[in-house]
Design an enzyme around this catalytic site. Structure first.
Site, PDB file in Angstrom:
ATOM      1  N   HIS A  95      63.855  56.143  30.225  1.00 40.06           N
ATOM      2  CA  HIS A  95      63.338  55.069  30.118  1.00 40.06           C
ATOM      3  C   HIS A  95      63.191  54.539  28.300  1.00 40.06           C
ATOM      4  O   HIS A  95      62.044  53.505  27.861  1.00 40.06           O
ATOM      5  CB  HIS A  95      61.626  55.197  30.403  1.00 40.06           C
ATOM      6  N   ASP A 121      54.345  53.174  35.470  1.00 39.91           N
ATOM      7  CA  ASP A 121      54.941  54.464  35.064  1.00 39.91           C
ATOM      8  C   ASP A 121      53.971  55.481  35.847  1.00 39.91           C
ATOM      9  O   ASP A 121      52.481  55.956  35.020  1.00 39.91           O
ATOM     10  CB  ASP A 121      55.475  54.517  33.252  1.00 39.91           C
ATOM     11  N   HIS A 123      53.514  58.025  33.630  1.00 44.76           N
ATOM     12  CA  HIS A 123      53.282  58.891  32.433  1.00 44.76           C
ATOM     13  C   HIS A 123      52.658  57.258  31.309  1.00 44.76           C
ATOM     14  O   HIS A 123      53.175  56.949  31.800  1.00 44.76           O
ATOM     15  CB  HIS A 123      54.451  59.384  31.458  1.00 44.76           C
ATOM     16  N   ASP A 125      54.017  57.142  27.803  1.00 38.76           N
ATOM     17  CA  ASP A 125      54.959  56.628  26.857  1.00 38.76           C
ATOM     18  C   ASP A 125      55.235  55.949  25.566  1.00 38.76           C
ATOM     19  O   ASP A 125      55.849  55.082  25.416  1.00 38.76           O
ATOM     20  CB  ASP A 125      55.795  55.430  28.090  1.00 38.76           C
ATOM     21  N   HIS A 138      61.930  58.941  24.841  1.00 36.87           N
ATOM     22  CA  HIS A 138      62.183  58.046  26.684  1.00 36.87           C
ATOM     23  C   HIS A 138      60.192  58.896  26.564  1.00 36.87           C
ATOM     24  O   HIS A 138      59.417  57.812  27.713  1.00 36.87           O
ATOM     25  CB  HIS A 138      62.531  58.728  28.082  1.00 36.87           C
ATOM     26  N   ASP A 225      59.356  52.608  36.216  1.00 37.73           N
ATOM     27  CA  ASP A 225      60.296  54.166  35.761  1.00 37.73           C
ATOM     28  C   ASP A 225      59.681  54.665  37.569  1.00 37.73           C
ATOM     29  O   ASP A 225      58.598  54.463  38.327  1.00 37.73           O
ATOM     30  CB  ASP A 225      59.123  54.643  35.244  1.00 37.73           C
ATOM     31  N   ASP A 227      59.155  57.582  38.527  1.00 34.25           N
ATOM     32  CA  ASP A 227      58.472  58.275  38.897  1.00 34.25           C
ATOM     33  C   ASP A 227      56.834  57.821  39.065  1.00 34.25           C
ATOM     34  O   ASP A 227      56.188  58.536  39.315  1.00 34.25           O
ATOM     35  CB  ASP A 227      58.404  59.452  37.930  1.00 34.25           C
ATOM     36  N   GLU A 270      64.215  55.437  34.742  1.00 30.67           N
ATOM     37  CA  GLU A 270      64.300  57.062  35.493  1.00 30.67           C
ATOM     38  C   GLU A 270      64.822  57.699  36.214  1.00 30.67           C
ATOM     39  O   GLU A 270      64.627  58.504  37.555  1.00 30.67           O
ATOM     40  CB  GLU A 270      62.769  57.663  34.852  1.00 30.67           C
TER      41      GLU A 270
HETATM   42 MN   LIG Z   1      58.587  56.311  31.732  1.00 27.38          MN
END
Ligand SMILES: [Mn+2]
Length: 301
Positions: A95, A121, A123, A125, A138, A225, A227, A270
């Site tokens: 990312h 996402d 996360h 980030d 990332h 993303d 994830d 990702e």
């Molecule tokens: Mn990310």
């Protein structure tokens, strides 16, 4: 193809040095081989394959330096796609590629106004080198796009603040550190954590996010993303986190995003083919891109 929709151009962002596991570097190539271009074409999208920008691990002596070398090159490729009147579909890559992607889009639309961004996402980030324990690039792109972090990331094209905090919404976050959350709170960024997504549903969250990022901007984008998705649906990612957005809901909610002429670019990051399970994630991602970026009308059938 469907009349009135922009022609898509796939840009490969072959970088993996921004993550702990560098397998994402091969994500775009693996999805090409899986047939993502054919799937989009068959669904009615006009799409052409475009450039692949490749990171140079020998060009710098540390990971942030690799991203600093990569970002302006990716930005130029993305800006060029828009300059040719096309719609960039950027496929990463870890990312950290978002620094290049959205710097390029922000530069391209700068004469018209600001950039809005929906960031989906697990996360946040939003680390800077000062708050990151791992120093993994990332984990830093959102901070950099808002002007916080190393100048090599914040100052692509010689200006900083590609993204204003009020023009960003993050959806699906469920794994993060205190330092990045503190930065986002200080900046006033709207974060829809996974608990909120579970309570309200992804559809309601996405609709609110889209309305916010279209407000006062010249165009908006989506950075997705892998994830963010539940690992049961998309295991092939570098840092999976349980209890994510389910694929069937994401397919419904993102359907025909491309029909909004204010949508200027789409980024998928990702995807790690080395961690995929029998192509499950490649299928999921291809379905997601097809849902978002093709418009299947009755006439096209
Ligand atoms: Mn990310």
């Amino acid at each position: 193809m469907t009349i009135g929709l922009p022609a898509l151009e796939l840009v490969g962002a072959a970088i993996g040095e921004g993550a702990g596991d560098s397998g994402c570097k091969y994500g775009a190539q693996a999805l090409r081989e899986f047939g993502v271009l054919r799937a989009l074409h068959d669904a009615g999208a006009a799409i052409e394959d475009g450039a692949t920008v490749v990171s140079d691990p020998l060009g710098a002596d540390e990971r942030l330096g690799v991203v600093e070398d990569f970002s302006p090159r990716l930005a130029a490729a993305v800006e060029g796609v828009i300059a040719r009147g096309r719609f960039p579909l950027v496929i990463g890559g870890d990312h950290s590629c978002a620094v290049g992607t959205w710097s390029g889009v922000a530069q391209a639309i700068r004469p018209q106004g600001a950039l809005g961004l929906v960031w989906i996402d697990a996360h946040l980030d939003a680390h800077t080198p000062e708050t990151s324990e791992t120093q993994a690039p990332h984990g830093m792109p959102l901070a950099a796009l808002m002007g916080h972090g190393r100048p090599g990331l914040t100052d692509v094209y010689g200006w900083r603040g590609k993204l204003r905090p009020e023009h960003l919404v993050i959806i699906g976050a469920r794994s993060y550190e205190a330092g990045e959350r503190a930065l986002l709170e200080r900046l006033g960024v709207r974060v829809m954590y996974m608990t909120e997504v579970q309570e309200r549903g992804f559809a309601a969250c996405f609709q609110e996010a889209r309305a916010r990022v279209r407000q006062g901007t010249a165009g908006w984008g989506i950075s997705f993303d892998v994830d963010a998705l539940d690992p049961a649906d998309a295991p092939g990612t570098g840092t999976p986190v349980a209890a994510g957005i389910r694929l069937d809901e994401a397919l419904r909610v993102l359907e025909s995003c491309i029909a909004d002429p204010q949508l200027k670019a789409f980024e998928l990051a990702e995807y790690n083919p080395l961690r995929d399970l029998r192509g499950r994630t490649a299928r999921a991602v291809t379905a997601l891109l097809t849902s978002a970026l093709a418009v299947q009308t009755a006439m096209a059938a």
